[in-house]
Design a protein around this motif. Structure first.
Motif: not given
Length: 291
Positions: A221-230, A232-238, A244-245
């Motif tokens: 169920r992790v969401f915040a860590q991924i959403w708030l850090l993605r 920063i860089g490119a390739n957000k779909d990765s 997240i999806w």
């Protein structure tokens, strides 16, 4: 006495779940939300769209890999640190436990800005330290330029946040292991590893299964860590996991019906996984009581 609790749970969990099920069977977008356009029922069309989309299987596989790696690291490091707590002096143990509790008490939404500063491409302390140690070719290394290094950072942060609960729980279980059994194993010539695998590990099996099950559910169920850090860089779909999806389809693409279907499929998968894990926990507890 239980009625107030059941009422609160029904309002907080059941009502949103029923609403999620209803929206997942509708064509529900921005036009329906604020434009006054009537809602059109589409039945299982949204679910068919989800299950026939390659994005679903990519997100699912990405979620599974993340959960397996992060849970394995959390449990492995948790066992090592819990064992270490039993070996250090009382003042050091108190200091370590207080540090763990502090980490556990910090919400991800507060911790993420600190981590973003630590891994900042231009001013990050991590980049500076690794560059000075000769481990990075440049001080301006972007960890999220490539998905592999980006997921390394996310996994490390999730494990960091999950370790306190695991370590404290396993340490408490280890302190309940019979000292007589440990001493008997040592008198029989067992080394430290053999004592751990033959005496300590079976004694803490139920606790280990419980914290592993909870870690799987939480990391799924992790969401915040991924959403708030993605960002920063490119390739957000990765960095799309199922959560997240679902969020992107619902609130970025404004396709709430499709996003609700993704979320509902994710809930069903998590419920099935939780049922299997809980069954193993109950079976383990029954075996211990039987023995």
């Amino acid at each position: 006495m239980v009625a107030p609790l059941i009422t609160v749970l029904a309002l907080v969990l059941l009502v949103p779940l029923v609403r999620l099920i209803m929206v997942s069977g509708q064509e529900y977008g921005l036009d329906q939300l604020i434009g006054g356009k009537p809602v059109r029922w589409v039945g299982l069309d949204n679910f068919v769209k989800v299950l026939t989309s390659q994005d679903f299987y990519d997100a699912l596989w990405r979620t599974v890999k993340f959960v397996v790696v992060s849970v394995a690291l959390t449990i492995g490091l948790g066992l090592a640190l819990a064992h270490l707590l039993a070996k250090v002096s009382a003042p050091v143990r108190v200091f370590l436990l207080l540090s763990l509790v502090t980490v556990w008490a910090m919400p991800p939404i507060i911790a993420m800005p600190i981590w973003r500063w630590l891994i900042d491409q231009r001013f990050g302390v991590l980049n500076y330290g690794l560059y000075k140690a000769g481990l990075l070719p440049t001080r301006t290394f972007n960890w999220f330029a490539e998905p592999f290094t980006g997921w390394m950072v996310i996994t490390a942060i999730v494990v960091w946040g999950a370790l306190p609960f695991v370590v404290i729980s396993l340490h408490a279980a280890m302190t309940a292991v019979s000292a007589d059994h440990v001493e008997a194993a040592r008198l029989d010539g067992a080394g430290a590893w053999r004592v751990f695998t033959a005496v300590t590990l079976p004694a803490i099996r139920s606790t280990l299964l419980i914290v592993t099950t909870l870690s799987i559910i939480w990391n799924y169920r992790v969401f915040a860590q991924i959403w708030l850090l993605r960002d920063i860089g490119a390739n957000k779909d990765s960095y799309y996991t199922l959560g997240i999806w679902s969020y992107v389809e619902s609130f970025s693409n404004k396709d709430f019906g499709y996003g609700a279907a993704i979320a509902l499929v994710s809930v069903v998968l998590l419920a099935a996984l939780s049922a299997v894990a809980v069954r193993h926990v109950l079976r383990s507890a029954a075996d211990e009581n039987g023995s």
